[in-house]
Scaffold this motif. Structure first.
Motif, PDB file in Angstrom:
ATOM      1  N   CYS A  66       0.811  -1.216   0.000  1.00 55.13           N
ATOM      2  CA  CYS A  66       0.000   0.000   0.000  1.00 55.13           C
ATOM      3  C   CYS A  66       0.847   1.270   0.000  1.00 55.13           C
ATOM      4  O   CYS A  66       0.625   2.177  -0.802  1.00 55.13           O
ATOM      5  CB  CYS A  66      -0.930  -0.015   1.213  1.00 55.13           C
ATOM      6  SG  CYS A  66      -1.906   1.492   1.411  1.00 55.13           S
ATOM      7  N   GLU A  67       1.811   1.340   0.901  1.00 52.65           N
ATOM      8  CA  GLU A  67       2.615   2.558   1.026  1.00 52.65           C
ATOM      9  C   GLU A  67       3.341   2.882  -0.280  1.00 52.65           C
ATOM     10  O   GLU A  67       3.370   4.036  -0.725  1.00 52.65           O
ATOM     11  CB  GLU A  67       3.627   2.401   2.163  1.00 52.65           C
ATOM     12  CG  GLU A  67       4.459   3.648   2.407  1.00 52.65           C
ATOM     13  CD  GLU A  67       5.420   3.488   3.578  1.00 52.65           C
ATOM     14  OE1 GLU A  67       6.279   4.377   3.744  1.00 52.65           O
ATOM     15  OE2 GLU A  67       5.316   2.486   4.311  1.00 52.65           O
ATOM     16  N   GLN A  68       3.902   1.865  -0.911  1.00 58.82           N
ATOM     17  CA  GLN A  68       4.631   2.097  -2.157  1.00 58.82           C
ATOM     18  C   GLN A  68       3.686   2.396  -3.318  1.00 58.82           C
ATOM     19  O   GLN A  68       4.030   3.175  -4.214  1.00 58.82           O
ATOM     20  CB  GLN A  68       5.517   0.890  -2.472  1.00 58.82           C
ATOM     21  CG  GLN A  68       6.687   0.752  -1.503  1.00 58.82           C
ATOM     22  CD  GLN A  68       7.599  -0.402  -1.859  1.00 58.82           C
ATOM     23  OE1 GLN A  68       7.174  -1.376  -2.478  1.00 58.82           O
ATOM     24  NE2 GLN A  68       8.857  -0.306  -1.464  1.00 58.82           N
ATOM     25  N   LYS A  71       2.976   6.015  -3.094  1.00 60.28           N
ATOM     26  CA  LYS A  71       4.120   6.794  -3.582  1.00 60.28           C
ATOM     27  C   LYS A  71       4.214   6.725  -5.110  1.00 60.28           C
ATOM     28  O   LYS A  71       4.550   7.721  -5.763  1.00 60.28           O
ATOM     29  CB  LYS A  71       5.409   6.289  -2.936  1.00 60.28           C
ATOM     30  CG  LYS A  71       5.520   6.624  -1.454  1.00 60.28           C
ATOM     31  CD  LYS A  71       6.823   6.084  -0.860  1.00 60.28           C
ATOM     32  CE  LYS A  71       6.936   6.446   0.619  1.00 60.28           C
ATOM     33  NZ  LYS A  71       8.178   5.900   1.235  1.00 60.28           N
ATOM     34  N   ASP A  93      -3.832  -4.760  -0.508  1.00 57.81           N
ATOM     35  CA  ASP A  93      -3.046  -3.529  -0.424  1.00 57.81           C
ATOM     36  C   ASP A  93      -3.519  -2.510  -1.453  1.00 57.81           C
ATOM     37  O   ASP A  93      -3.525  -1.303  -1.185  1.00 57.81           O
ATOM     38  CB  ASP A  93      -1.559  -3.838  -0.629  1.00 57.81           C
ATOM     39  CG  ASP A  93      -0.867  -4.255   0.652  1.00 57.81           C
ATOM     40  OD1 ASP A  93      -0.529  -3.370   1.448  1.00 57.81           O
ATOM     41  OD2 ASP A  93      -0.672  -5.465   0.857  1.00 57.81           O
ATOM     42  N   TYR A 100      -7.236   5.218   0.538  1.00 62.87           N
ATOM     43  CA  TYR A 100      -6.424   6.329   1.043  1.00 62.87           C
ATOM     44  C   TYR A 100      -6.387   7.479   0.043  1.00 62.87           C
ATOM     45  O   TYR A 100      -6.619   8.644   0.399  1.00 62.87           O
ATOM     46  CB  TYR A 100      -5.002   5.848   1.345  1.00 62.87           C
ATOM     47  CG  TYR A 100      -4.074   6.974   1.752  1.00 62.87           C
ATOM     48  CD1 TYR A 100      -4.003   7.400   3.074  1.00 62.87           C
ATOM     49  CD2 TYR A 100      -3.295   7.630   0.799  1.00 62.87           C
ATOM     50  CE1 TYR A 100      -3.175   8.457   3.447  1.00 62.87           C
ATOM     51  CE2 TYR A 100      -2.464   8.684   1.159  1.00 62.87           C
ATOM     52  CZ  TYR A 100      -2.411   9.093   2.482  1.00 62.87           C
ATOM     53  OH  TYR A 100      -1.594  10.147   2.840  1.00 62.87           O
TER      54      TYR A 100
END
Length: 224
Positions: A66-68, A71, A93, A100
């Motif tokens: 998810c975080e990547q 980004k 993810d 988000y």
């Protein structure tokens, strides 16, 4: 129905914009690999310049978590433009990333790698703009992609979602027509799929007969 091109080839994009009503261009790593390594962001900008702002550009994200993914999306919007539809795969993810990004404000998202109804239902609930059903890959696992498209269209209508269903991973004209009959809002395919459909012996003969018969009557191969 909207028609999208699966290619980064600028010449082919320009060519087909003059033949069919191209709604936009879709990019994945596999599509890029077919043409060879390019300066990605600069090439994406060239595609945008070619298709303009009235057509849409869809770019596949490649990160796994998810975080990547977030980004990746931010990098695309910053380095190409904020109107790009980022393509996010429908893993857990991926769903988290879609939620988000949508909460941060207006943005364009195409949910991809759709193989099942539950994936599509959850993507719609997160207000994905497009939902890309992988037609060939669904068929390859003995799935019914027209049935999947019909079911998702019904679900979207019943729940008043604005998500458009895009048939992708197209390998044949038969899949394009089957997707259309199932109610898909859009299809995306490589230009060669359409080119091969018109490499038709019967069509070629008909065109040749028109010209030959006219020449036999008027001794020229055109009307003007």
């Amino acid at each position: 129905m909207e028609f999208f091109l699966d290619t980064i080839n600028l010449d082919k994009i320009a060519q087909f914009q003059e033949i069919i009503p191209v709604a936009g261009v879709t990019l994945t790593p596999s599509i890029i690999k077919r043409e060879g390594k390019v300066d990605f962001f600069e090439h994406a900008k060239k595609i945008r310049q070619l298709i303009g702002t009235k057509r849409t550009l869809h770019i596949q994200l490649v990160a796994a978590d998810c975080e990547q993914l977030i980004k990746d999306a931010q990098a695309v919007w910053q380095n190409v433009d904020s109107e790009v539809f980022v393509k996010i795969p429908l893993s857990l993810d991926g769903l988290k990333a879609i939620q988000y990004l949508k909460k941060q404000g207006p943005c364009h998202i195409t949910a991809t790698a759709t193989y099942s109804r539950i994936q599509g239902m959850l993507a719609m609930a997160e207000h994905a703009n497009y939902l890309a059903v992988y037609t060939s890959r669904v068929e390859n696992i003995d799935g019914d992609f027209p049935g999947l498209i019909k079911s998702l269209k019904t679900y979207a209508a019943n729940n008043h979602y604005g998500t458009k269903i895009m048939a992708s991973s197209i390998k044949s004209v038969r899949q394009i027509t089957a997707a259309a009959e199932a109610g898909a809002d859009a299809v995306t395919f490589a230009p060669d799929v359409l080119t091969k459909a018109f490499e038709n012996g019967a069509l070629t003969k008909a065109l040749t007969d028109f010209t030959d018969d006219w020449e036999a009557l008027y001794n020229k191969r055109h009307i003007y």
